[in-house]
Each structure stands twice: as C-alpha cells, then as structure tokens.
Write a protein that holds these residues in place. Structure first.
Motif, PDB file in Angstrom:
ATOM      1  N   THR A   1     -14.766  19.793  12.958  1.00 19.86           N
ATOM      2  CA  THR A   1     -14.948  20.156  14.373  1.00 19.86           C
ATOM      3  C   THR A   1     -13.784  20.935  14.952  1.00 19.86           C
ATOM      4  O   THR A   1     -13.679  21.090  16.164  1.00 19.86           O
ATOM      5  CB  THR A   1     -15.175  18.884  15.196  1.00 19.86           C
ATOM      6  OG1 THR A   1     -14.105  17.959  14.941  1.00 19.86           O
ATOM      7  CG2 THR A   1     -16.496  18.234  14.843  1.00 19.86           C
ATOM      8  N   ASP A   2     -12.864  21.403  14.116  1.00 20.76           N
ATOM      9  CA  ASP A   2     -11.731  22.200  14.585  1.00 20.76           C
ATOM     10  C   ASP A   2     -12.234  23.434  15.338  1.00 20.76           C
ATOM     11  O   ASP A   2     -13.023  24.213  14.801  1.00 20.76           O
ATOM     12  CB  ASP A   2     -10.885  22.615  13.380  1.00 20.76           C
ATOM     13  CG  ASP A   2      -9.681  23.461  13.772  1.00 20.76           C
ATOM     14  OD1 ASP A   2      -9.483  23.697  14.978  1.00 20.76           O
ATOM     15  OD2 ASP A   2      -8.949  23.883  12.865  1.00 20.76           O
TER      16      ASP A   2
ATOM     17  N   SER B   1     -18.314  21.219  18.820  1.00 20.01           N
ATOM     18  CA  SER B   1     -16.928  21.596  18.571  1.00 20.01           C
ATOM     19  C   SER B   1     -15.979  20.698  19.358  1.00 20.01           C
ATOM     20  O   SER B   1     -16.318  20.171  20.430  1.00 20.01           O
ATOM     21  CB  SER B   1     -16.701  23.058  18.977  1.00 20.01           C
ATOM     22  OG  SER B   1     -15.332  23.383  18.965  1.00 20.01           O
ATOM     23  N   ASP B   2     -14.768  20.531  18.820  1.00 18.63           N
ATOM     24  CA  ASP B   2     -13.763  19.724  19.514  1.00 18.63           C
ATOM     25  C   ASP B   2     -13.308  20.347  20.822  1.00 18.63           C
ATOM     26  O   ASP B   2     -12.659  19.673  21.630  1.00 18.63           O
ATOM     27  CB  ASP B   2     -12.545  19.515  18.610  1.00 18.63           C
ATOM     28  CG  ASP B   2     -12.704  18.288  17.719  1.00 18.63           C
ATOM     29  OD1 ASP B   2     -13.622  17.493  17.977  1.00 18.63           O
ATOM     30  OD2 ASP B   2     -11.916  18.129  16.768  1.00 18.63           O
TER      31      ASP B   2
ATOM     32  N   GLN C   1     -14.951  18.215  23.293  1.00 14.48           N
ATOM     33  CA  GLN C   1     -14.379  16.874  23.355  1.00 14.48           C
ATOM     34  C   GLN C   1     -13.050  16.895  24.108  1.00 14.48           C
ATOM     35  O   GLN C   1     -12.780  16.001  24.930  1.00 14.48           O
ATOM     36  CB  GLN C   1     -14.175  16.324  21.938  1.00 14.48           C
ATOM     37  CG  GLN C   1     -13.643  14.906  21.916  1.00 14.48           C
ATOM     38  CD  GLN C   1     -13.612  14.301  20.524  1.00 14.48           C
ATOM     39  OE1 GLN C   1     -13.736  13.102  20.358  1.00 14.48           O
ATOM     40  NE2 GLN C   1     -13.451  15.124  19.508  1.00 14.48           N
TER      41      GLN C   1
ATOM     42  N   HIS D   1      -6.729  20.107  11.684  1.00 16.14           N
ATOM     43  CA  HIS D   1      -7.611  19.401  12.614  1.00 16.14           C
ATOM     44  C   HIS D   1      -6.839  18.876  13.816  1.00 16.14           C
ATOM     45  O   HIS D   1      -7.241  19.046  14.979  1.00 16.14           O
ATOM     46  CB  HIS D   1      -8.302  18.249  11.873  1.00 16.14           C
ATOM     47  CG  HIS D   1      -9.201  17.435  12.747  1.00 16.14           C
ATOM     48  ND1 HIS D   1      -9.044  16.077  12.910  1.00 16.14           N
ATOM     49  CD2 HIS D   1     -10.264  17.782  13.510  1.00 16.14           C
ATOM     50  CE1 HIS D   1      -9.973  15.634  13.729  1.00 16.14           C
ATOM     51  NE2 HIS D   1     -10.741  16.643  14.099  1.00 16.14           N
TER      52      HIS D   1
ATOM     53  N   GLY E   1      -6.759  20.800  17.535  1.00 18.11           N
ATOM     54  CA  GLY E   1      -7.387  19.982  18.573  1.00 18.11           C
ATOM     55  C   GLY E   1      -6.460  19.761  19.758  1.00 18.11           C
ATOM     56  O   GLY E   1      -6.869  19.865  20.917  1.00 18.11           O
TER      57      GLY E   1
ATOM     58  N   HIS F   1      -5.751  11.500  18.368  1.00 15.83           N
ATOM     59  CA  HIS F   1      -6.704  12.408  17.717  1.00 15.83           C
ATOM     60  C   HIS F   1      -6.392  12.429  16.226  1.00 15.83           C
ATOM     61  O   HIS F   1      -5.428  13.064  15.792  1.00 15.83           O
ATOM     62  CB  HIS F   1      -6.577  13.804  18.328  1.00 15.83           C
ATOM     63  CG  HIS F   1      -7.520  14.809  17.741  1.00 15.83           C
ATOM     64  ND1 HIS F   1      -8.879  14.602  17.646  1.00 15.83           N
ATOM     65  CD2 HIS F   1      -7.305  16.043  17.212  1.00 15.83           C
ATOM     66  CE1 HIS F   1      -9.462  15.646  17.097  1.00 15.83           C
ATOM     67  NE2 HIS F   1      -8.532  16.537  16.823  1.00 15.83           N
TER      68      HIS F   1
ATOM     69  N   THR G   1     -10.299   9.938  20.326  1.00 18.63           N
ATOM     70  CA  THR G   1     -11.404  10.862  20.085  1.00 18.63           C
ATOM     71  C   THR G   1     -12.499  10.144  19.294  1.00 18.63           C
ATOM     72  O   THR G   1     -12.423   8.935  19.042  1.00 18.63           O
ATOM     73  CB  THR G   1     -10.901  12.109  19.335  1.00 18.63           C
ATOM     74  OG1 THR G   1     -10.168  11.685  18.177  1.00 18.63           O
ATOM     75  CG2 THR G   1      -9.969  12.925  20.224  1.00 18.63           C
ATOM     76  N   ASN G   2     -13.524  10.869  18.882  1.00 18.93           N
ATOM     77  CA  ASN G   2     -14.731  10.215  18.359  1.00 18.93           C
ATOM     78  C   ASN G   2     -14.543   9.557  16.994  1.00 18.93           C
ATOM     79  O   ASN G   2     -15.494   8.997  16.464  1.00 18.93           O
ATOM     80  CB  ASN G   2     -15.884  11.206  18.304  1.00 18.93           C
ATOM     81  CG  ASN G   2     -15.596  12.373  17.386  1.00 18.93           C
ATOM     82  OD1 ASN G   2     -14.452  12.622  17.024  1.00 18.93           O
ATOM     83  ND2 ASN G   2     -16.624  13.107  17.008  1.00 18.93           N
TER      84      ASN G   2
ATOM     85  N   TYR H   1     -21.061  14.052  25.610  1.00 21.25           N
ATOM     86  CA  TYR H   1     -20.426  12.894  24.981  1.00 21.25           C
ATOM     87  C   TYR H   1     -20.674  11.655  25.829  1.00 21.25           C
ATOM     88  O   TYR H   1     -20.791  11.737  27.061  1.00 21.25           O
ATOM     89  CB  TYR H   1     -18.912  13.105  24.830  1.00 21.25           C
ATOM     90  CG  TYR H   1     -18.527  14.121  23.784  1.00 21.25           C
ATOM     91  CD1 TYR H   1     -18.231  13.741  22.489  1.00 21.25           C
ATOM     92  CD2 TYR H   1     -18.468  15.478  24.096  1.00 21.25           C
ATOM     93  CE1 TYR H   1     -17.881  14.684  21.521  1.00 21.25           C
ATOM     94  CE2 TYR H   1     -18.127  16.426  23.147  1.00 21.25           C
ATOM     95  CZ  TYR H   1     -17.834  16.015  21.861  1.00 21.25           C
ATOM     96  OH  TYR H   1     -17.492  16.941  20.915  1.00 21.25           O
TER      97      TYR H   1
END
Length: 974
Positions: free
Chosen positions: A165-166, A183-184, A187, A212, A216, A264, A292-293, A438
C-alpha cells in the motif's frame, strides 16, 4: 512478404503466416516457375523458425484453454495463509463459472516469498515469469513490490497487489504495478483528520525504516501540514528490530514532548512495540496511540487474542479498510469456515480485509482477461534481446520472455467495473479505487468497538460512508463526528496530547531588560529574577495550568537602551528562546513569526502634546456656539417672526397697523421668544402650530447654551495646537517615540511620516524635557506611544495630555513558537484571570497612580455646532413651509369666493394680470373680518340691483358699484 512481417505486430504474425501459406499453395497449383517456388519455400522456412523461436504455434490462433497466473506471497505467515485460501477459492469459483472466460481456465502458480527481501524476491519472481505468466498477484510487502515492479516493467507483466500500500508505488515509474486495495495515502489522510478533530498539533511517528514505513510517514507529514499540524519527532526502527532495539527507540519517544504516537509497521513486529511500551509505562493516562491497519488485521485474523496481549493494546485506535455490508460479503463470510476447514493446523484463521481483497483481485484479473480475449487479442511472448548479450548464462534467463500484450491487459484491468465482495470495484483516472474508506476501531476490554468511519468523500462520521454518497460532501467542523473513545488509562477524557519533555531541560524565556517604565518588567538587581506587571500576569497564568512548567528567565538587552521586541520575537523562530514574556505588542509582522497568547492588556497608539490653560475673557459668552450656529439661529429667529406675521396679519390686530409698527412688532416678537417673553397673542391655528415648534427649538438651544457656558466659566480649560494624529501628518514638526517600540516602523510604514521627523526617546524624563522645549527650542511637538505607557507617564506629568483619538488597536501578549500548545493553554489561563478579577488586581498593584490626574480640567472647549442641531432646524423649517402652504391655499380660496373676477376684453388681458396680482395683495393685506362683511353686503346690493332693474332704474351698474366701494372705504377709514 518481408515488408508484411515488418508492418504487422507480433500478435498478428499468425495471420501473416496464413496468407503466406495460401499464396504458396496457389503458386504451386498454377504452375509457377521453379525459381519462384524455391523463394516461397525459403519464406515458409523463415516463418517457421520465427514461430518456433517465439514459442508461438497454431494453438495461439484461438482463445487458449488455460492462462497462467502467478502468486508471489509469503504463505508461511498468517496473512499469507488467508491469502492463499482466498485466491484458491476465487480460482475455483471462476473456473466453474462459464460466464467468465468461457472455456478458458485459470492455471495458478504459487511461489513462496520466504524472506520478502530484494534479491530472493527477484529470483522468485523470475521463476514465475519463466512459466509464461500473464500476471502476478503480490507481493506481500511494499519493499518487495518496489523491487519486483522493475522486473514487471521490463517484461511487461501486470503486478497486482492488495497489501503493498506504499503511496509511491502509484507513480508513473511503475506503470505495470496495479493496486487492488486502498493506498496508504488515504489511511494517512484519515489519521491526519483524527489529529485535527481532537485538536492536537504534533505527533510522533514510530515506523519501520523501509520503503513502506518511510513513504507512509512522508504522506502523513504532508497531510498533517495541510491541517497546520506536524510530525515533531520521527522514530524509525529496523524492520527486524529486537526487543532491546525497540526499547531504545521508545525511551527516546517517552522523553519527547508529544504524547500522540502513530505506529506504522507490519504485523510481524508491530505487536512487540506495544509490549515494550506497556513495560515502559507508555500505555497509561495521557498517551494516545494510533495504529495503522496492521493492528486491525491481526485482531481480525488471530481473534480472540490472549488477555495478556489485549492488556498491552487497551485504548489504542486502529484503522481497518472499510467493506460495506452486502449480500456478497455475507455469503463469503459464512462460507469462510468451510474454506479454512482442514487447512489450518495451528488453529482457526479469522477473515481479514486482505482475504476479501485477494478474492476480488482474482476476479478483477479474470474479468480483464475476458475483455482482453473478446477484443480479439492473443497471448504472445517474445525473447528479450538484451538477455542474449549475457555469456555463460547459468541462470537460464533465456526462459524469461516478454509478455507482448501486457499493456493491453493493464488497460483492461483499469476498465473493470464490477461489484465484488469488497463492494463496488472501479478505478479512478489516477489508478486508485473509488470511494476509499476506513473504519475507526477502539480496542476496549477483550474486544473492539467501532467509534466511527472515515471516507475520502465526507471525512469523519458515525454513519456508514455509503449513506453519505447521495448527499453533498461536507468537511465542516459540525459534520465531523465520532463516538466516545476510551483512551489508554481507561479514561474518556480526551488527552491533552503533549507534556513538557522529561529531559531536565528548562523552558528558556526571553525577557526584555527595559530602562524605562520599569513598572511593567524589570530585573531585580544582582539576581536572575524579574518583577513587574507583565511578570506577575505570566506567573499567575502559569500557576493556573494543570501541569508544571519548568522554565527560566533570560534577560535580553544591554541595560543601556530599550531592546527591540521584534528582534526578541525573531530569536524565538531561530531557537534561541522558547518563549518571550514582557511588554510585547501583538503586531501583524510579529504574528507572522510566532503565536501569541490572548492579550492581557489593551494598548493602542495615542498622541501626547503639551497643553496650556485657557483664560476666560469678556467675550466668553460667544464661545458655546460656533459662528455658523449663531448665524443660522439668528436667521431662524427672523424667518419664524416673518412666518408668524404672515399667518396672523389678517386675523390678529396685534400684527396690523402702519408698516413701521408691524416691522418693529415682528422683530420684537421673534427675539422675545428666546426668553419666552413675547406679549403678542397668536389667534390662528397655523400660527400657534409654528410657534409651538419654534418654542421647542428655543428651549433646546437655551438649555444647551446654558450648559456649555457654565462648563466654560467653571471648569479650567486646556488647549494645544496639536489636535491629533491628523495634525502631525499635515505638519513638519518633530515627533518623539519610545526607543525599541514598534511605533517608529508604524509611523513610517503605515502613516507615511518622514523618518527625519522622528526622535527616539529612552526614558520618561527625556520625553518630558523634549515636550517642554517644544519644536522651536530643539524639542518635539508631540510624543507618540502606547496607551499603557502614556497612562503611567501622565500620572506624574500634569502639563501634558492625550490629544485626538487612539488610532491603533493593539494588545500585549506572551510569544511562543508557531503551533505551541502552551500558547493555547496560557490564553485560557489569562481569560480565567480576567474573569475572576485577578488581572485587574495585578493592574492596580503596579499601574494605579493618580497623583497628578486633575479631575476638574478639561481639554479645550467642546463648542456646539450646527451638526448637533440641524435636525431641530429642519423640523422647524418644514413646519414653517407647511403652514405657509396651507395659508396660501386658504387665502386663494377666500379670494376666489369673495372677489370674483369680471371677464375683460382680450386686448387688455396682459395688463389685467398685474392688476389682479395687486388686487390679490390688497386682499391679503385686508383684515379677514372686513372682507367677509364686504362680501356679504355685496350680495345684498346685487339682490337690490336686480329689483331696481325690473322697475326701470336708470342708474348704471358701474356707478352703483363705485359708490358702494366709496362708502366701504369711508367706513374703513372711520
């Protein structure tokens, strides 16, 4: 034929081959020459070699029975196991569905990305490429995706990933990388909105130091900057950090100022961070953790977690990619247990968002291939000529070939528009999925609680995002809502989000060392302590804060002259000082550099000038009114007298008689109304109406005159040639100002006064001497300074006063760096001081000094002018005009009734007009009673005249009428 080979693309060589074959057969059948046959045989052999070298056979002329797709993932992780199950289920569903790809089957090649490192991942990706793979699903991490994307670009093989997701992978550098999840960048936008929603200004970023993590955090920093927030401290970690290394990093985080921490990282070592933070006491009250997720993924997969693990993440906020509730989702969720049955030796696996997006990714690829084939495209590969340059190739790179139709397949993927398990699946023009959203999850007790949603459409909300898509987007503060969060430490009160760094460092506060007006701020001799009004306000505000503030005062200035407060403020921006306390005026220039607290005292610029006492004289009684007001008042006395005379002349004997007598009577009546001493009575209604209005005006004029004259004769008056800032602008005389203040720049830049006219003054004594000398003796004409200083200055200087109005609106405040949370808290404390009266008590302690304030003095004379009474005069004038108009109408009506005009010949009509006007004036001059009596007698004579005519009277009408007039005139004279 060779020309045809050059013009046609490789994907259409099969058609060229077909044409050549037909031509050769035709030549043989029609009996062409042997030489031509040999040429065609050579061409046929060349084409055969070309097809054999490219691996293209007759089977490529139609849609293939199977298509190879590869999966590069770390299947030995919990996420990898879920992804494998989901992808295999999707391939099975697609192969059993004739509506997708018809008779073509998907052939799956799984490749373990064991270490997800760069070099090994390259080798593993090349193994997949060697099997004529048309697309690769994966890899798991953004770091690997950065490496593999270069290979995908070279071999033109689409690379579909739902976990890399970078945000930088979406750049133009990687045209064959296709992200099938959010995508991040979105987020990080959600996290930035969370920070702004709770009013925090700074966060600490803890992240893995890889592509990553770094990219992010770069996206988070950009989104925070858009909301006037920032990352105050970055704490990168080795992606494979040990517990000791994590401890070293978190110790530095604990010493920082911010208490809002954004974590993250990956699911591999992210939980270790919480474990170390718990042991260091960083999961207690006052801290904020936003994960983060990766955390929501672990909660979904490994749920339920052990009680020890749950204790380590209590109060944490995490994000989860939002998947709207739908029939597809419910069916897939209920089917999940059957899919994982017998495939999980280490316990059950919960369904995470990665499993759902993996399932949809396969469907997206299948639908894109279906469109690809329906458009008449073929799957062909060609050898990379660059690889032939390698000698002694032991890696068998000749098996790796270029997918010729890779770009066409990418275009087909971006054109997919379907509804999958994850909801509507469609790409925007920038290559991202539509409607990214989200869920915001709060870890509580043994589980989690959803406190709201975030979507790129409407921001934060407590209702599902899809319900807002039909409404206009709104990002206002009122529309942004979340449910109550239970923070670390089991509190529902929002954490302040920052503390003073616990590193033994004191807050360096710059204090100007003044040489004048030391009541505001001054340094205690031979000590590092300060005192004064500003210092007491600061200390009182600091004591109201709910936390301790370690600080020390540092003097600024040489003690010989007043330092520049603008330079003091500038030193805050360079880090020399952490704050500034003193008589610092809040100006536009300074607010561009720092943040100020709420003003604790108002202080605008005023003008001070020397004054002298105005002595009374014999003509002082003229002073209350301006010449214009005297003139207008006199005119109205005459006008009102004339109007009353006109209205009363025909009815009132007091206003009749010889002309001289009438003039004297009118004048006497007019001016006697000033004292309400008029003897003449008014008998007409209109006259009384006008007189009533005029007497009211006279009453107001008399009262105002009396009050003003009393003030002039009983209160001592002061005068000065300077009337205010306007007088200074129009003159050429020198002006004094306090050295070090912003007054100089304001007078030059804003007012436009020449710099040569400004004289800097250090102390009040210098200001006094300069004002006493005056401009003719080398002094100044006026002194411009802030009201707070001037009030203190005038308390001991009786010969000066403030002239004109305050021409700026400024205040004093304490200065702090931009976005400093201490400035906000101190502003609240200053307001509390003002509300409870402590601020006024501090003011009276230092600044209350009225030893020289003479209460009986008054600066100059507030003369009454026409502006104050024009309304009264307007009212009186309208009353006069209205009365005259009504009177004229009445008189004309009487004239028409009592003096009817006789018809005359046309030859004398011109002269008769002036005659009638003179007759009207004579009529208006007569007393109304006589006119009525004469009119009545005329009617009786007309009746008598008619009787005489019937018996033949010989007297003419003209003679009779003239004799009647003569009798009336004689009666009037009597």
């Amino acid at each position: 034929m060779l020309l045809l080979l050059l013009l046609f693309p490789l994907s259409n060589i099969a058609y060229v081959f077909e044409i050549c074959f037909v031509v050769i057969i035709t030549d043989f059948s029609i009996g062409n020459s042997k030489k031509m046959r040999r040429v065609w045989l050579v061409v046929l052999m060349v084409l055969t070699n070309v097809f054999s070298s490219t691996g293209i056979g007759m089977d490529n002329f139609t849609i293939p029975d199977s298509v190879n797709i590869g999966v590069l993932y770390s299947f030995n992780t919990s996420v990898g196991r879920i992804v494998k199950i989901a992808i295999e289920a999707a391939v099975e569903d697609i192969n059993s569905d004739p509506s997708i790809l018809s008779k073509t089957k998907l052939k799956l090649s799984l490749q373990e990305d064991s270490k997800y490192r760069g070099f090994l991942s390259i080798a593993e990706a090349l193994q997949l490429m060697a099997t004529h793979t048309v697309a690769i699903i994966g890899p798991q991490t953004s770091t690997t995706a950065h490496v593999i994307s270069h290979i995908a670009n070279e071999l033109q093989v689409p690379l579909l990933s739902f976990s890399a997701t970078d945000p930088t992978l979406s750049s133009l550098q990687f045209p064959f990388f296709i992200r099938t999840a959010f995508s991040d960048i979105y987020q990080m936008t959600a996290i930035a909105d969370l920070v702004k929603f709770y009013g925090w200004r700074e966060v600490i970023a803890v992240y893995g130091d890889d592509d990553h993590g770094r990219n992010g955090m770069g996206a988070l920093g950009d989104k925070l900057a858009e909301r006037r927030c920032k990352i105050s401290f970055k704490a990168p970690m080795n992606p494979e950090a040990t517990r000791e290394e994590i401890t070293d990093v978190l110790v530095q985080v604990a010493l920082a100022e911010s208490r809002v921490i954004v974590l993250h990282t990956s699911t591999a070592w992210g939980p270790k961070v919480f474990s170390v933070a718990k042991s260091l006491g960083m999961m207690e009250n006052g801290y904020v953790w936003i994960a983060t997720n990766f955390l929501s993924t672990r909660l979904d997969i490994d749920s339920p977690l052990s009680s020890d693990v749950m204790d380590e993440i209590q109060g944490v906020i995490t994000l989860r990619m939002y998947i709207p509730d739908s029939k597809h989702k419910r069916l897939f969720t209920s089917r999940w247990q059957n899919l994982i049955s017998g495939k999980t030796a280490n316990g059950s696996l919960g369904l995470s968002t990665y499993g759902i997006f993996a399932y949809d990714t396969v469907y997206v690829l299948a639908r894109a291939l279906d469109t690809f084939f329906k458009q008449g495209n073929q799957i062909t590969f060609s050898f990379d000529s660059k690889l032939s340059q390698l000698r002694g190739d032991n890696m068998h790179l000749n098996a790796v070939k270029i997918f010729n139709e890779g770009k066409l397949l990418c275009e087909s993927i971006y054109e997919v528009n379907m509804t999958g398990v994850s909801g509507p699946f469609k790409y925007t023009t920038d290559g991202n999925l539509v409607n990214p959203a989200y869920e915001i999850i709060n870890v509580i007790g043994t589980g989690t609680r959803r406190v709201g949603y975030w979507s790129n459409y409407s921001g934060l909300s407590i209702v599902p995002p899809e319900t807002l898509y039909s409404k206009p987007p709104s990002r206002s503060g009122v529309s942004q809502k979340l449910l109550t969060v239970i923070w670390p430490g089991e509190t529902v009160e929002k954490p302040r989000g920052w503390v003073f760094p616990n590193n033994g460092r004191l807050l360096k506060i710059g204090v100007p060392t003044r040489v004048s007006y030391r009541q505001f701020v001054s340094q205690v001799q031979d000590t590092d302590m300060f005192k004064g009004f500003c210092i007491d306000v600061f200390l009182s505000a600091i004591n109201l804060l709910p936390y301790a503030v370690p600080y020390k005062f540092i003097p600024y200035g040489d003690g010989q002259r007043n330092p520049s407060n603008t330079e003091l403020v500038r030193l805050i921006t360079s880090g020399v000082f952490d704050a500034a306390v003193g008589d610092i005026t809040i100006t536009t220039e300074r607010t561009k550099m720092v943040d100020f607290t709420q003003p604790y005292i108002e202080s605008g610029l005023v003008v001070v000038a020397a004054v002298k006492t105005t002595e009374s004289n014999a003509w002082a009684f003229f002073t209350p009114f301006t010449p214009m007001l005297w003139t207008i008042t006199a005119i109205f006395f005459l006008v009102v007298g004339a109007v009353v005379w006109i209205l009363e002349h025909r009815l009132n004997d007091d206003f009749r008689g010889p002309p001289r007598k009438q003039i004297v009577t009118t004048l006497w009546f007019s001016f006697s109304t000033m004292f309400f001493a008029h003897r003449e009575n008014t008998v007409s209604t209109l006259g009384r109406f006008v007189l009533l209005i005029w007497l009211f005006v006279v009453l107001i004029i008399n009262s105002s005159y009396t009050a003003s004259l009393t003030s002039i004769l009983t209160v001592q008056q002061l005068s000065s040639p300077i009337k205010g800032i306007e007088s200074l602008i129009n003159s050429k005389e020198p002006i004094g100002y306090l050295q070090g203040s912003f007054t100089r720049n304001y007078l030059i830049g804003e007012i436009g006064i020449d710099e040569s006219r400004l004289v800097p003054l250090k102390t009040p004594d210098e200001s006094t001497k300069a004002l006493e000398k005056g401009p003719r003796k080398g002094g100044i004409a006026a002194y411009v300074d802030e009201r707070a200083y001037i009030e203190l200055f005038l308390s001991s200087q009786c010969g000066f006063t403030v002239v004109g109005q305050e021409f700026t609106r400024n205040g004093w405040g304490f200065a702090f760096p931009r976005d400093s949370p201490l400035a906000v808290d101190l502003s609240t404390a200053i307001l509390e001081l003002a509300e409870n009266g402590d601020l006024q008590r501090i003011h009276d302690k230092w600044l209350l000094n009225r030893a020289c304030l003479s209460q009986g003095e008054k600066f100059e004379v507030d003369r009454l002018n026409l502006k104050s009474f024009w309304g009264l005069y307007l009212l009186c004038g309208i009353a006069c005009l209205l009365a005259l108009f009504i009177y004229l109408i009445q008189t004309l009506n009487q004239y028409t009734k009592h003096c009817p005009m006789e018809p005359e010949p046309s030859s004398v009509q011109g002269s008769s007009r002036s005659s009638h006007f003179r007759t009207f004036l004579s009529f208006a001059d007569e007393k109304e009673e006589i006119v009525k009596r004469r009119s009545k007698r005329r009617q009786m004579e007309r009746i008598s005249y008619r009787s005489t005519s019937e018996v033949g009277s010989s007297i003419s009408n003209t003679e009779y009428y003239q004799s009647s007039l003569n009798r009336i005139d004689s009666t009037n004279e009597v």
